[in-house]
Design a protein around this motif. Structure first.
Motif, mmCIF file in Angstrom:
data_model
loop_
_atom_site.group_PDB
_atom_site.id
_atom_site.type_symbol
_atom_site.label_atom_id
_atom_site.label_comp_id
_atom_site.label_asym_id
_atom_site.label_seq_id
_atom_site.Cartn_x
_atom_site.Cartn_y
_atom_site.Cartn_z
ATOM 1 N N THR A 32 9.608 -7.764 -10.628
ATOM 2 C CA THR A 32 9.250 -9.523 -11.134
ATOM 3 C C THR A 32 8.762 -10.065 -11.769
ATOM 4 N N GLY A 33 9.099 -9.354 -12.874
ATOM 5 C CA GLY A 33 8.505 -10.119 -14.708
ATOM 6 C C GLY A 33 6.968 -10.362 -14.508
ATOM 7 N N SER A 34 5.944 -9.962 -14.494
ATOM 8 C CA SER A 34 4.630 -10.047 -14.659
ATOM 9 C C SER A 34 3.820 -9.031 -13.976
ATOM 10 N N GLN A 35 2.210 -9.285 -14.037
ATOM 11 C CA GLN A 35 1.302 -8.287 -13.415
ATOM 12 C C GLN A 35 0.922 -8.828 -12.542
ATOM 13 N N GLN A 36 0.961 -10.587 -12.057
ATOM 14 C CA GLN A 36 0.118 -11.043 -11.389
ATOM 15 C C GLN A 36 0.724 -11.210 -9.809
ATOM 16 N N SER A 37 2.804 -11.218 -10.153
ATOM 17 C CA SER A 37 3.835 -10.827 -9.020
ATOM 18 C C SER A 37 3.912 -9.713 -8.970
ATOM 19 N N GLY A 38 4.165 -8.765 -9.613
ATOM 20 C CA GLY A 38 4.051 -7.449 -9.095
ATOM 21 C C GLY A 38 2.814 -7.097 -8.787
ATOM 22 N N ASP A 39 1.835 -7.038 -8.995
ATOM 23 C CA ASP A 39 0.309 -6.428 -8.037
ATOM 24 C C ASP A 39 0.428 -7.276 -6.703
ATOM 25 N N ALA A 40 0.968 -8.447 -6.208
ATOM 26 C CA ALA A 40 0.939 -8.734 -5.229
ATOM 27 C C ALA A 40 1.901 -8.312 -4.682
ATOM 28 N N TYR A 41 2.508 -8.751 -5.058
ATOM 29 C CA TYR A 41 3.528 -7.832 -3.910
ATOM 30 C C TYR A 41 3.446 -6.054 -3.473
ATOM 31 N N ALA A 42 2.711 -4.869 -4.343
ATOM 32 C CA ALA A 42 2.404 -3.898 -4.208
ATOM 33 C C ALA A 42 1.368 -4.067 -3.686
ATOM 34 N N VAL A 43 -0.173 -5.027 -3.500
ATOM 35 C CA VAL A 43 -0.906 -4.903 -2.656
ATOM 36 C C VAL A 43 -0.098 -4.968 -1.249
ATOM 37 N N ALA A 44 0.874 -6.436 -1.104
ATOM 38 C CA ALA A 44 1.218 -6.446 0.279
ATOM 39 C C ALA A 44 1.232 -5.165 0.855
ATOM 40 N N ALA A 45 2.285 -4.887 0.062
ATOM 41 C CA ALA A 45 3.178 -2.812 0.485
ATOM 42 C C ALA A 45 2.565 -2.274 0.742
ATOM 43 N N LEU A 46 0.959 -2.258 0.529
ATOM 44 C CA LEU A 46 -0.157 -1.091 1.138
ATOM 45 C C LEU A 46 -0.698 -1.753 2.120
ATOM 46 N N GLU A 47 -0.958 -2.930 1.675
ATOM 47 C CA GLU A 47 -1.719 -3.657 3.142
ATOM 48 C C GLU A 47 -0.961 -3.138 4.514
ATOM 49 N N ALA A 48 0.828 -3.705 4.143
ATOM 50 C CA ALA A 48 1.932 -3.294 5.577
ATOM 51 C C ALA A 48 1.841 -2.123 5.439
ATOM 52 N N ILE A 49 1.610 -1.177 5.032
ATOM 53 C CA ILE A 49 1.317 0.899 5.639
ATOM 54 C C ILE A 49 0.023 0.560 5.926
ATOM 55 N N VAL A 50 -0.736 -0.024 5.968
ATOM 56 C CA VAL A 50 -2.759 0.409 6.363
ATOM 57 C C VAL A 50 -2.323 -0.478 7.282
ATOM 58 N N ALA A 51 -1.846 -1.526 7.849
ATOM 59 C CA ALA A 51 -1.208 -1.966 9.394
ATOM 60 C C ALA A 51 -1.102 -0.866 10.225
ATOM 61 N N ASN A 52 0.656 -0.889 9.379
ATOM 62 C CA ASN A 52 1.627 0.167 10.184
ATOM 63 C C ASN A 52 1.646 2.226 8.926
ATOM 64 N N PRO A 53 1.056 2.510 9.050
ATOM 65 C CA PRO A 53 1.459 3.706 8.575
ATOM 66 C C PRO A 53 2.721 4.523 8.875
ATOM 67 N N ASP A 54 3.508 3.879 10.149
ATOM 68 C CA ASP A 54 4.663 4.654 10.530
ATOM 69 C C ASP A 54 5.989 4.310 9.344
ATOM 70 N N LEU A 55 5.622 2.994 8.339
ATOM 71 C CA LEU A 55 6.498 2.226 8.022
ATOM 72 C C LEU A 55 6.128 3.459 6.640
ATOM 73 N N LEU A 56 5.760 4.177 6.383
ATOM 74 C CA LEU A 56 6.215 5.718 5.590
ATOM 75 C C LEU A 56 6.301 6.714 6.363
ATOM 76 N N LYS A 57 8.078 6.382 6.550
ATOM 77 C CA LYS A 57 8.963 7.208 6.852
ATOM 78 C C LYS A 57 9.005 8.983 6.600
#
Length: 275
Positions: A22-47
């Motif tokens: 993404t080219g920035s701390q703010q946007s990159g961390d937002a995506y990282a957090v979104a990925a972690l939240e998705a995994i917490v909501a659905n652990p099966d995403l971690l193949k």
């Protein structure tokens, strides 16, 4: 092993990859957090058929491809390099297909095999190879920059100088200490800075970079053996990191990222490598 134990060792690298995308701390961390939240909501995403880091990156990329880059309008709190990144990212992302760059990052920065990259991007190995070739052509077309190297080990400094000049850039300063770095920018404002963290006289390359950024905006890439020391989440952090030991392709890829994200808008461009 719990989900947190499975994911925790890979979090600094997830953040590094998200920021490079993404080219920035703010946007990159937002995506990282979104990925972690998705995994917490659905652990099966971690193949389970993938290594944890590969599976984690796949979740990040799946979100990245579905959700537009979310750049906050008010970025004054990041200032300096990060503020400049935020202002340029949205414009540039709309003008370039990011898949070739993503494939190149996954290979040379993350050290993944083309089979693993294919799993992350849902592509065949031949498609991944084609994307990496495209990325190489894009990199070769990047704008040349003036570079300041902040490094106290003479052999490493010479290696970096040769590498940078081999990529078509011009080294305008070699500094071994904090004071030499500040003196160098008085004589020639760089567009790209390469810097170590621990310098010859016991001074800090990180402090030297902060003092330079207080004078003018310049892109910074840290080359470090300890990325977790910089990716703490406690303060504005470097968007671009290369982990030691580094390869020519890794440095080339991150320089390309820095230039792509609009840092060339202020000439000449500066690169910082910390290690």
């Amino acid at each position: 092993m719990s989900l947190s134990q499975l994911v925790a060792p890979h979090l600094p690298y997830l953040r590094r990859l998200a920021r490079a995308l993404t080219g920035s701390q703010q946007s990159g961390d937002a995506y990282a957090v979104a990925a972690l939240e998705a995994i917490v909501a659905n652990p099966d995403l971690l193949k389970p058929n993938m290594p944890p880091r590969v599976a984690l990156y796949k979740v990040l990329f799946d979100i990245w491809r579905r959700v537009p880059t979310n750049v906050a309008e008010n970025t004054s709190h990041e200032g300096g390099l990060l503020g400049m990144a935020e202002r340029n990212v949205q414009r540039n992302l709309s003008s370039l297909d990011m898949q070739p760059r993503a494939a190149f990052l996954l290979e040379v920065i993350e050290g993944l095999t083309r089979d693993e990259i294919g799993q992350i991007l849902d592509l065949s190995q031949s498609d991944v190879a084609a994307l990496i070739v495209r990325a190489g052509h894009e990199i070769s077309d990047q704008i040349a920059s003036d570079v300041l190297i902040i490094e106290d080990e003479p052999i490493i400094a010479m290696d970096i100088e040769a590498l940078v000049e081999g990529l078509g850039h011009r080294v305008v300063g070699l500094a071994r200490t904090h004071a030499e770095a500040l003196e160098s920018v008085k004589n020639h404002r760089p567009g790209l800075v390469l810097a170590d963290i621990q310098l010859a006289d016991g001074s800090s390359g990180l402090d030297a970079v902060n003092d330079i950024l207080a004078q003018f905006e310049v892109p910074v890439i840290f080359i470090t053996a300890y990325p977790e020391r910089l990716l703490t989440g406690e303060r504005p952090e470097p968007t671009f990191l290369i982990t030691k030991p580094f390869s020519v392709d890794a440095v080339r890829a991150v320089i390309s990222q820095a230039l792509f994200f609009g840092f060339q808008a202020q000439r000449p461009t500066s690169l910082v490598a910390a290690g």
